[in-house]
Design an enzyme around this catalytic site. Sequence first.
Site, PDB file in Angstrom:
ATOM      1  CD  GLU A  45     -64.805  18.327  15.615  1.00 42.89           C
ATOM      2  OE1 GLU A  45     -65.386  17.849  14.622  1.00 42.89           O
ATOM      3  OE2 GLU A  45     -64.035  17.648  16.338  1.00 42.89           O
ATOM      4  CE  LYS A 112     -63.921  16.263  11.442  1.00 39.90           C
ATOM      5  NZ  LYS A 112     -64.603  15.919  12.720  1.00 39.90           N
ATOM      6  CE1 TYR A 118     -63.214   6.166  14.056  1.00 38.38           C
ATOM      7  CE2 TYR A 118     -63.459   7.184  11.900  1.00 38.38           C
ATOM      8  CZ  TYR A 118     -62.842   7.124  13.132  1.00 38.38           C
ATOM      9  OH  TYR A 118     -61.856   8.033  13.446  1.00 38.38           O
ATOM     10  CB  CYS A 148     -61.454  16.363  14.940  1.00 38.39           C
ATOM     11  SG  CYS A 148     -61.517  15.094  16.246  1.00 38.39           S
ATOM     12  CB  SER A 174     -60.389  13.748  20.235  1.00 34.95           C
ATOM     13  OG  SER A 174     -59.899  12.423  20.178  1.00 34.95           O
ATOM     14  CB  SER A 296     -72.937  -1.620  44.816  1.00 35.86           C
ATOM     15  OG  SER A 296     -72.560  -2.476  45.871  1.00 35.86           O
ATOM     16  CG  ASN A 372     -85.226 -12.302  37.163  1.00 35.10           C
ATOM     17  OD1 ASN A 372     -84.020 -12.119  37.369  1.00 35.10           O
ATOM     18  ND2 ASN A 372     -85.680 -12.979  36.126  1.00 35.10           N
ATOM     19  CB  THR A 396     -74.052  -1.142  40.662  1.00 37.89           C
ATOM     20  OG1 THR A 396     -74.988  -2.204  40.882  1.00 37.89           O
ATOM     21  CG2 THR A 396     -74.411   0.023  41.573  1.00 37.89           C
ATOM     22  CD  GLU A 401     -72.864  -7.827  36.931  1.00 33.28           C
ATOM     23  OE1 GLU A 401     -72.555  -8.357  38.014  1.00 33.28           O
ATOM     24  OE2 GLU A 401     -73.382  -6.695  36.835  1.00 33.28           O
ATOM     25  CE  LYS A 518     -82.202  -9.889  30.839  1.00 39.95           C
ATOM     26  NZ  LYS A 518     -81.444 -10.585  31.912  1.00 39.95           N
TER      27      LYS A 518
END
Length: 549
Positions: A45, A112, A118, A148, A174, A296, A372, A396, A401, A518
């Site tokens: 495609e 198509k 979505y 597809c 895909s 890591s 930090n 990493t 997290e 973040k």
Amino acid sequence: MSKLNIVMAQINPLVGDIAANTQKVIDCVKVSEQTHRAQLVIFPELTLCGYPPEDLLLRESMSERINLAFRQLEQADFTATVIIGYPLIVENKRYNMAGVLQDGHWIAEYAKQELPNYQVFDEKRYFSPGSEACVFDLFGIPTALTICEDIWHKAPMAQAGEADARLMININASPFHQHKLQERIDLLGERSTEGNMPIIYVNQVGGQDELVFDGGSFVMQSNGELCVQAPLYEEGLFPFVLSNDDGFPAITPQPLPQAPSVLNVVYSALVVGVRDYVQKNGFKKAVLGLSGGIDSALTLAIAVDALGADAVSAIMMPFKYTSELSQNDAADQAYRQGVDYREISIEPMYNAFMAGLADSFEGTSVDLTEQNLQARCRGVLLMALSNKSGAIVLTTGNKSEMAVGYSTLYGDMAGGFDVLKDVPKTMVFELARYRNTLLKADGSLDDVIPSSVITRPPSAELAPDQKDEDNLPPYSILDQILELYIAQDVSADDIIAEGYDSDIVHRVIRLVDINEYKRRQAPIGVRISQRGFGRDRRYPITNAWKPGI
């Protein structure tokens, strides 16, 4: 009975490089003709512009470049028939098209019909849907084209059957997520049986930003039997033979590859995603912080498998809270993998920052600020090395997290690509163990990740005797809650109803919700799930939504 030699061109196009993609098509057809005596070569495609082209489609010059590609293909003097995907504007409407090129002429085109909108897809932003079947004569076989998403719906197959098609060709871009290959195979087994016709499914391969396309092109008999399958994650030309018995096609079966494990396909997706993001964006090398921890360690293993040891540098940046075990494990892994390895202490720069901030911090207590600051010292070092060497910084952080904000903006989040962004912490452990089961060329175990890295409790080592579970629920519980809330959109009340502690659930959900800001600033990373952070999940940063029902 006649026989057709067909080649599935499972290629890795580069989005936006229409000239190079066109030349790749020409080269692949020529090789298919010479090596496999191909009479039909099928490409994925939107091959000419690459997938997904996003707002490049809105540039006026897109049509000019596609038209130039058409002229090159028409003049290429192919003996084989070629099926290929491209965008096309007709009467001020843009369509996602599949075209059939034969003897220098476009003998059939299909638009198509089912436009996905979505998860990572937003095709309705760019394309208008087609409405008609396309059935053309392929050496005496009435053959239908679809693209597809069309094959995931019943109507296009039924429409093709009503137009007397006896073979379906479905071209795809895909992307991978866990269990996607089996989902495709199961679905196309149903479709081929419904339509009573074979289906040729051709998929692209390679990484594009956060998406990875896994290939795995295949062919189904009319009875729903899988009879030909190309490898996963491998670019190549994959031939098979179709027999034509008076317009009724059948496929000559081939030995099928062994079904890979979940960990195998996920690890391979991560390797391909890193390789293509780094190389397609013009980087020659990568650098990462190697802490002696499992995230890591796994990132380094993936980077080396993707780019080669000569293209990867690992930097240990110890502080007074860094354990001797962490330093030893980092050095051990770097040695096992043969990468450039250095240690640079962050204590001098941390102390300089603290001295400069002494007046401003006077009268305050030690808190997360100091933790930090350690992470930000490391981020500054890695970005400086990146600027000086031209290497991309691989971050990493894992999905667990990223979900709850257990990361530092402009610190461990500073970089160009987050390899584990969609990998939950529990799977990080599984993938590390899996990587250590792989074999070297001589047949010995390639256990590149020290066992102590896998077995000891995770810690950011930003404070004395710190452990991740001092601040977070056990990862075995956290990841289950995150899966329900993020991937499945289950409400807080319903998660609690499944037996999870109410206080933990509300705390985790609050952390997820307040840390959207973040994630918006985090590097992109490889998508391996059906709901990754990025194109999949788009929540407002500023909102007053309350968890509950």
